[in-house]
Structure formats: C-alpha cells, structure tokens
Design a protein around this motif. Structure first.
Motif, PDB file in Angstrom:
ATOM      1  N   ARG A 183       0.809  -1.216   0.000  1.00 39.63           N
ATOM      2  CA  ARG A 183       0.000   0.000   0.000  1.00 39.63           C
ATOM      3  C   ARG A 183       0.845   1.270   0.000  1.00 39.63           C
ATOM      4  NH1 ARG A 183      -2.690   1.083   4.369  1.00 39.63           N
ATOM      5  NH2 ARG A 183      -4.265   2.319   3.290  1.00 39.63           N
ATOM      6  N   GLY A 184       2.155   1.144  -0.179  1.00 43.03           N
ATOM      7  CA  GLY A 184       2.973   2.337  -0.059  1.00 43.03           C
ATOM      8  C   GLY A 184       2.911   2.851   1.368  1.00 43.03           C
ATOM      9  N   ILE A 185       2.649   4.133   1.529  1.00 45.95           N
ATOM     10  CA  ILE A 185       2.534   4.670   2.892  1.00 45.95           C
ATOM     11  C   ILE A 185       1.075   4.827   3.315  1.00 45.95           C
ATOM     12  CG2 ILE A 185       4.767   5.814   2.779  1.00 45.95           C
ATOM     13  CD1 ILE A 185       3.388   8.450   2.294  1.00 45.95           C
ATOM     14  N   GLY A 186       0.160   4.326   2.473  1.00 46.00           N
ATOM     15  CA  GLY A 186      -1.245   4.250   2.876  1.00 46.00           C
ATOM     16  C   GLY A 186      -1.852   5.590   3.239  1.00 46.00           C
ATOM     17  N   ASP A 187      -2.593   5.609   4.350  1.00 44.01           N
ATOM     18  CA  ASP A 187      -3.321   6.822   4.715  1.00 44.01           C
ATOM     19  C   ASP A 187      -2.432   7.902   5.315  1.00 44.01           C
ATOM     20  OD1 ASP A 187      -2.788   5.730   7.184  1.00 44.01           O
ATOM     21  OD2 ASP A 187      -4.883   5.315   7.691  1.00 44.01           O
ATOM     22  N   ARG A 188      -1.139   7.650   5.376  1.00 41.69           N
ATOM     23  CA  ARG A 188      -0.209   8.715   5.789  1.00 41.69           C
ATOM     24  C   ARG A 188       0.134   9.630   4.622  1.00 41.69           C
ATOM     25  NH1 ARG A 188       4.470   5.235   7.735  1.00 41.69           N
ATOM     26  NH2 ARG A 188       3.383   3.700   6.453  1.00 41.69           N
ATOM     27  N   LEU A 189      -0.299   9.252   3.421  1.00 41.09           N
ATOM     28  CA  LEU A 189      -0.068  10.078   2.243  1.00 41.09           C
ATOM     29  C   LEU A 189      -1.184  11.099   2.091  1.00 41.09           C
ATOM     30  CD1 LEU A 189       1.747  10.403  -0.328  1.00 41.09           C
ATOM     31  CD2 LEU A 189       0.076   8.959  -1.501  1.00 41.09           C
ATOM     32  N   ALA A 190      -0.821  12.328   1.758  1.00 40.61           N
ATOM     33  CA  ALA A 190      -1.813  13.389   1.546  1.00 40.61           C
ATOM     34  C   ALA A 190      -1.339  14.286   0.404  1.00 40.61           C
ATOM     35  CB  ALA A 190      -2.020  14.189   2.824  1.00 40.61           C
ATOM     36  N   PHE A 191      -2.206  15.222   0.013  1.00 43.56           N
ATOM     37  CA  PHE A 191      -1.984  16.022  -1.191  1.00 43.56           C
ATOM     38  C   PHE A 191      -2.293  17.484  -0.922  1.00 43.56           C
ATOM     39  CE2 PHE A 191      -3.832  18.041  -4.965  1.00 43.56           C
ATOM     40  CZ  PHE A 191      -2.970  17.680  -5.999  1.00 43.56           C
ATOM     41  N   PHE A 192      -1.491  18.381  -1.493  1.00 41.05           N
ATOM     42  CA  PHE A 192      -1.865  19.799  -1.490  1.00 41.05           C
ATOM     43  C   PHE A 192      -1.431  20.443  -2.804  1.00 41.05           C
ATOM     44  CE2 PHE A 192       2.337  19.738   0.549  1.00 41.05           C
ATOM     45  CZ  PHE A 192       3.015  20.825  -0.014  1.00 41.05           C
ATOM     46  N   PRO A 193      -2.147  21.474  -3.260  1.00 41.77           N
ATOM     47  CA  PRO A 193      -1.828  22.127  -4.530  1.00 41.77           C
ATOM     48  C   PRO A 193      -0.479  22.834  -4.459  1.00 41.77           C
ATOM     49  CG  PRO A 193      -4.026  22.731  -3.760  1.00 41.77           C
ATOM     50  CD  PRO A 193      -3.343  22.061  -2.622  1.00 41.77           C
ATOM     51  N   PHE A 194       0.116  23.028  -5.622  1.00 47.00           N
ATOM     52  CA  PHE A 194       1.374  23.779  -5.683  1.00 47.00           C
ATOM     53  C   PHE A 194       1.132  25.169  -5.108  1.00 47.00           C
ATOM     54  CE2 PHE A 194       4.902  26.110  -7.502  1.00 47.00           C
ATOM     55  CZ  PHE A 194       5.944  25.177  -7.479  1.00 47.00           C
ATOM     56  N   PRO A 195       2.015  25.638  -4.237  1.00 46.47           N
ATOM     57  CA  PRO A 195       1.759  26.900  -3.530  1.00 46.47           C
ATOM     58  C   PRO A 195       1.812  28.141  -4.418  1.00 46.47           C
ATOM     59  CG  PRO A 195       3.946  26.065  -3.020  1.00 46.47           C
ATOM     60  CD  PRO A 195       3.262  24.985  -3.791  1.00 46.47           C
ATOM     61  N   ALA A 196       1.216  29.197  -3.916  1.00 51.12           N
ATOM     62  CA  ALA A 196       1.258  30.500  -4.585  1.00 51.12           C
ATOM     63  C   ALA A 196       2.643  31.108  -4.409  1.00 51.12           C
ATOM     64  CB  ALA A 196       0.202  31.431  -3.988  1.00 51.12           C
ATOM     65  N   VAL A 197       3.010  31.988  -5.332  1.00 50.75           N
ATOM     66  CA  VAL A 197       4.254  32.741  -5.223  1.00 50.75           C
ATOM     67  C   VAL A 197       3.908  34.166  -4.838  1.00 50.75           C
ATOM     68  CG1 VAL A 197       6.261  33.634  -6.456  1.00 50.75           C
ATOM     69  CG2 VAL A 197       5.485  31.291  -6.873  1.00 50.75           C
ATOM     70  N   GLU A 198       4.517  34.628  -3.775  1.00 53.72           N
ATOM     71  CA  GLU A 198       4.227  35.966  -3.270  1.00 53.72           C
ATOM     72  C   GLU A 198       4.439  37.016  -4.370  1.00 53.72           C
ATOM     73  OE1 GLU A 198       5.675  33.326   0.067  1.00 53.72           O
ATOM     74  OE2 GLU A 198       6.214  33.725  -2.030  1.00 53.72           O
ATOM     75  N   GLY A 199       3.422  37.845  -4.585  1.00 49.39           N
ATOM     76  CA  GLY A 199       3.507  38.890  -5.595  1.00 49.39           C
ATOM     77  C   GLY A 199       3.222  38.431  -7.010  1.00 49.39           C
ATOM     78  N   GLY A 200       2.956  37.149  -7.191  1.00 50.98           N
ATOM     79  CA  GLY A 200       2.704  36.631  -8.525  1.00 50.98           C
ATOM     80  C   GLY A 200       1.296  36.932  -9.008  1.00 50.98           C
ATOM     81  N   LYS A 201       1.111  36.895 -10.317  1.00 51.08           N
ATOM     82  CA  LYS A 201      -0.195  37.159 -10.916  1.00 51.08           C
ATOM     83  C   LYS A 201      -1.070  35.905 -10.988  1.00 51.08           C
ATOM     84  CE  LYS A 201       1.535  40.910 -13.906  1.00 51.08           C
ATOM     85  NZ  LYS A 201       1.704  41.353 -15.316  1.00 51.08           N
ATOM     86  N   GLY A 202      -0.451  34.739 -10.932  1.00 54.12           N
ATOM     87  CA  GLY A 202      -1.190  33.497 -11.054  1.00 54.12           C
ATOM     88  C   GLY A 202      -1.953  33.148  -9.801  1.00 54.12           C
ATOM     89  N   LEU A 203      -3.035  32.414  -9.955  1.00 59.30           N
ATOM     90  CA  LEU A 203      -3.863  31.988  -8.833  1.00 59.30           C
ATOM     91  C   LEU A 203      -3.438  30.610  -8.356  1.00 59.30           C
ATOM     92  CD1 LEU A 203      -7.352  33.039 -10.268  1.00 59.30           C
ATOM     93  CD2 LEU A 203      -5.922  34.320  -8.646  1.00 59.30           C
ATOM     94  N   ALA A 204      -3.506  30.390  -7.052  1.00 58.07           N
ATOM     95  CA  ALA A 204      -3.161  29.088  -6.489  1.00 58.07           C
ATOM     96  C   ALA A 204      -4.169  28.024  -6.893  1.00 58.07           C
ATOM     97  CB  ALA A 204      -3.064  29.176  -4.969  1.00 58.07           C
TER      98      ALA A 204
END
Length: 430
Positions: A294-315
């Motif tokens: 199972r790999g690391i099972g339920d200890r694995l989690a996900f989050f989106p690539f973070p925002a860059v301070e002052g950047g124009k793109g949305l997180a």
C-alpha cells in the motif's frame, strides 16, 4: 498551442445520472456480429498493476464479444514507449491504438497524416466525456484521440514526516514551502524525491512557478510568440534555483528514474522522502514501486502547488493533463469501437476504483474510491484555469528542450537566463 481552460467544474460531478450516460457500444454484454478478421495493435504505458491487469481483462472481454477481432496488447514503460513510437512514426507506420497525451505532439501527428480524424466516428458519444479532458485531443476543431484519464500535478506528502519536522499545515506559499524544506532537513528527513534522470518531473517545478508568477496568460503568450525569454520565465528559473540550492533532493537524484526500484516513486513509497511533485497517479505508482503493498497508505496526503508571493497566477490554477489514446491512420475499423468500450461508464468505473485513474466519462465519477483521488478531483472541481504539461502542450522538440533545460537548471549546469534562450531558440524553429 496550450490547453488553456477557463473556470469550470472540470469533473462535472453534477449532471445527468448514470443511466442517461451509459454508452451504447457493443461490449456491455452484447456480442457483435462476426466479420472480416481484424487485429488491433494496442500500445499503452500502464505497464504495472493495477491498470496492467485491468487493460488486459478489457481486451479479452472485447475479443470474447467480437470473435473476429484480436487485440494485441503491448504494455511499455513510458520512456521505452516514446522511443519506440518515434521510430514507428518516422517509418510512417504507427500502431493502431497508442498512448497519447494530446497537445503539440498529436497536432504534429495529425498534420503529418499519421493519425485518424475520428470526429465523425465518435460524434454520438463524445459528449459524455468531460470537455476539459477532450480539448488536448482536438486539433482545429477535429478530434484525433480520446482521453481515459484526467488529473493534475500537486505535492504529495508524508503526514508523519511533516509531523516529525513540526510542520502543522501544508505550505500555501513558496516561502512556506522553502521553510518546510528547512525544517525537514533539520529533522534529518529528505524533503523531496525527484527523478532527475527522466527530466520531465523536474519541468513540473519550472512550469508551475511560471504559472504562479505570470499567470496562465504568460504561458499562452509564450505559445503565440514562441518566446520564453521574458522576465516571467527567468523569475521562475530563479525561484527554482532557490529550492535547488537548498539541496532538498534524495542522494543520487540526478541518476534516478521515476518508476525504477530506487526511483522517485519508490523513494516516496518507502518513506525515503517527505514530498514529491507528481500527478494523480502518484499513490498507485508509489504502492507498486515500494516494499509495501500500500505504499505509505493513509499517511499520504496532497496539497496544490503553492502560490508565489507577488505573482499574478492563482493558487487555484491547475497544471496537469491526462492519458488517452490516438488511432493510427491504418487502424482496422474495429479500433474506434474498442476505444469506445474502454471509456464507457462501466469500464471507467472499474478503472477509477483502482485508484490509478480519474475518469473522463461523467457517469463514472462515482467510482472514485481512493481518498487522495477524491482530493485531487475536488481541487480540479474548483480550478480557475487549467494548463496542459508544457512538454505536451508545445511541439515535441520544444517540449523536449523544456525538459532538458529544466534538468540542466536543476543540475546546476545552466543558469535561468540561459535556459530561456535555449528554449526560445528551439521554439522559433517550429
């Protein structure tokens, strides 16, 4: 050239019910009439469980219902597939049905007459698939491929490693990500697993940073102008160099492949690193590459690539794509019908239940059982925009140069200002 999609629910979770969207192709227990013998040569890159076995089962079921058709399945590792496909395309002899990520490569294949225009063949059922997933397989309004998977790249992390390092919440900004790297190193934990040898995993960092700094418009402009020598892409390289200078990757990462026994996925699955930037398939590949089932099972989690301070793109702007198939120009007539069965609701649910696929058939989204895939689906559902992988969105030569240049930046052999000139030089020749 890029697949740039404005705000919408990419997974279309609300909509017609399952019964209304079931496909009518043979394969739901209906046996087709026999005809002239046909052999479909099918190349795919799902060369490990769970999809390896599932694809094989579906091929056998189709053969049982269509006694005049034989499906010759050839599973290949991704890099081996790319090399073998390149050889067959140069010889103008593509396989009948083969793995495709759409975008610039498919456009070139279509313009060279190597793949079939299947627009008319799929007209009755293409509307059952997610429009966002179909777009990369559409060239000048005509359809040349069918997607069976859709997803996004994000950061997968080990909850236990984060807790040990005192990281209470996933980083939401680039500065917070760098702080997390420092904390992990201080705790004696390798922060990030990376397949440096394969190159394409490294391009994810540079592409996402460009998105966060300049927004999707910067990528669209680069596609139109064939120019990457701009402040946005230079800044993306400098930010990536900030991370590289912290030496966050596992020992020997420059020689590491993604799916090998000691590669990026195995490093994560065996708890040798705290994070990896990878697509929705990461949990299943981690599990199949690790010493645990199972790999690391339920200890694995996900989050989106973070925002860059002052950047124009949305997180909330997502970067990724999916998997699909194109039909070779000389494919037998049964090929499109077989492809149709692969993406019918029943079979898409089976694929979704493995945890390795996020379905493109809107009637199959209820089959997503894996908690992590549900999180990815939720992030896609609120995405404000979508960008196809840069090594697929642009022509193959440009995509390869992006991968090569990203690898050179990460290896420290070229500076941010140099790689943008190299990529632009190749882009101008296309």
């Amino acid at each position: 050239m890029t697949a740039h999609i404005s705000r919408r629910s990419l997974l279309g979770l609300a909509g017609a019910g399952t019964g209304a969207l079931l496909l009518g192709a043979c394969g739901d227990g209906e046996t087709a009439a026999t005809g002239d013998p046909q052999t479909i040569n099918w190349w795919h890159v799902q060369d490990a469980e769970p999809m390896l076995g599932l694809w094989g089962d579906m091929a056998q079921q189709y053969e049982g219902a269509h006694t005049h058709v034989k499906v010759d399945v050839q599973p290949l590792e991704v890099e081996a597939f790319k090399k073998k496909l390149e050889t067959t395309l140069e010889a103008k002899s593509p396989p009948d049905l083969f793995q495709s990520w759409g975008g610039g490569a498919l456009r070139q294949q279509a313009e060279a007459g190597l793949v079939k225009d299947i627009t008319d063949d799929v007209g009755e059922w293409i509307g059952q698939l997610l429009p966002a997933a179909v777009q990369p397989y559409t060239v000048d309004g005509r359809i040349y491929g069918i997607p069976f998977d859709i997803g996004m790249v994000g950061i997968w992390y080990n909850r236990d490693h984060f807790a040990k390092a005192g990281i209470e919440t996933p980083p939401a900004t680039w500065a917070q990500l760098l702080t997390a790297v420092s904390k992990l190193k201080a705790a004696g934990i390798v922060p990030i697993a990376l397949a440096g040898k394969d190159k394409w995993p490294g391009h994810y960092y540079w592409a996402y940073l460009a998105m966060r700094i300049g927004g999707l418009e910067a990528l669209q402009r680069a596609a139109e102008d064939k120019n990457f020598d701009t402040p946005v892409f230079v800044a993306a390289g400098r930010r990536l160099k900030e991370l590289v200078d912290m030496q966050p990757f596992q020992k020997g990462f420059l020689r590491a492949e993604y799916g090998s026994e000691d590669g990026q996925a195995a490093t994560m699955g065996n708890e040798g690193a705290a994070m990896e930037l990878m697509g929705q398939w990461a949990p299943s590949v981690q599990a199949s590459s690790s010493t645990s089932e199972r790999g690391i099972g339920d200890r694995l989690a996900f989050f989106p690539f973070p925002a860059v301070e002052g950047g124009k793109g949305l997180a909330t702007d997502a970067f990724g794509g999916g998997n699909g198939f194109a039909v070779g120009r000389d494919a037998p007539s049964a090929t499109v019908d077989f492809l149709r069965t692969l993406v019918q609701a029943r079979n898409q649910r089976k694929a979704a239940q493995t945890g390795a696929v996020l379905p493109t058939n809107q009637a199959a989204t209820g089959g997503i059982r894996d908690v992590n895939n549900q999180v990815v689906a939720a992030n896609l559902g609120v995405a404000t925009g979508f960008q196809l992988y840069l090594d697929q969105a642009f022509p193959p030569a440009v995509g390869q140069q992006i991968n090569d240049s990203s690898a050179q930046l990460i290896a420290g052999t070229k500076r941010p200002e140099q790689i943008v000139k190299d990529i632009t030089k190749v882009a101008k020749r296309q």
